[in-house]
Write an enzyme that holds these catalytic residues in place. Structure first.
Site, PDB file in Angstrom:
ATOM      1  CD  GLN A  23      -1.455  -2.381   1.935  1.00 42.83           C
ATOM      2  OE1 GLN A  23       0.140  -2.819   2.597  1.00 42.83           O
ATOM      3  NE2 GLN A  23      -1.925  -2.648   2.806  1.00 42.83           N
ATOM      4  CG  MET A  24       0.687   5.907  -1.652  1.00 40.08           C
ATOM      5  SD  MET A  24       0.891   5.791  -3.859  1.00 40.08           S
ATOM      6  CE  MET A  24      -0.348   6.109  -3.874  1.00 40.08           C
TER       7      MET A  24
END
Ligand code: G3D
Ligand code: MG
Length: 200
Positions: free
Chosen positions: A79-80
């Site tokens: 995830q970012m």
């Protein structure tokens, strides 16, 4: 005498240890891949039910022994907000496995961007790279021939390192052995640049 023999025993049974990063967007199949690798290379390992694999928050670790060497896999969250942690692991890694969801055309560009950022980092110069076009069991997915040009863009950064792109399915296990076997050779070839950790 005992110490001497014990020392010799330790010497004979020591294992070279290498660290392999598993990177890619969230949902690419990194954790499923790690489970598939453990299942293939660990005797009596039953593997986790794929339905039980949940989103990785932080870090997932797995170890397998292949051809007398120990591979420690670090499956990092994709995830970012977790991507910014990746480079903390670059210096200590001996290889990178980059996993792509071949079924997700919408996020291919996003995957390419984080791949570019990763491969440009000098801490990874010369480190062998295995690119996996995952989810090949699904119909109408992008094949290696479609995916390679997207990532070829980063050709210059891929540069002087061993690099292989192959089609796999982490879910069925197809292509998992081939990739790991290649990786072990590449890691050994690069071991003067990145020596193993000695462990017993
Ligand atoms: P990640 O660790 O990269 O975030 P996961 O990805 O391993 O958690 O996998 C994300 C989803 O993709 C999971 O589905 C998983 O079963 C699926 N997946 C992983 N590899 C393959 C593959 O080779 N083929 C197919 N068909 N699916 C795959 P869910 O539905 O649990 O989210
Ligand atoms: Mg995961």
């Amino acid at each position: 005498m005992y110490t001497l023999l014990y020392g010799f025993y330790k010497y004979l049974t020591r294992k070279e240890e290498y660290c392999v990063l598993i990177l890619g967007l969230d949902n690419a199949g990194k954790t499923t891949y790690l489970e598939a690798a453990k299942t293939k290379f660990t005797k009596n390992y039953k593997g986790m039910n794929p339905a039980k694999i949940t989103t990785t928050v932080g870090l997932n670790i797995g170890t397998i022994t292949v051809q007398g060497i120990k591979l420690n896999f670090w499956d990092l969250g994709g995830q970012m907000e977790l991507q910014s942690l990746w480079d903390k692991y670059y210096q200590e890694s001996h290889a990178v496995i980059y996993v792509i969801d071949s079924n997700d055309r919408d996020r291919m560009e996003e995957s390419r961007q984080i791949f570019d950022k990763m491969i440009k980092n000098h801490l990874l110069d010369g480190v062998p790279l295995l690119i996996l076009a995952n989810k090949q069991d699904l119909p109408d997915v992008m094949g290696v021939r479609d995916i390679k040009p997207v990532f070829q863009h980063s050709g210059a950064e891929i540069g002087r390192r061993d690099c292989l792109t192959i089609p796999i399915s982490a879910l069925t296990g197809e292509g998992v052995d081939e990739g790991i076997t290649w990786l072990v050779h590449a890691i050994k070839r690069n071991s003067l640049m990145r020596p193993p950790r000695e462990n017993d």
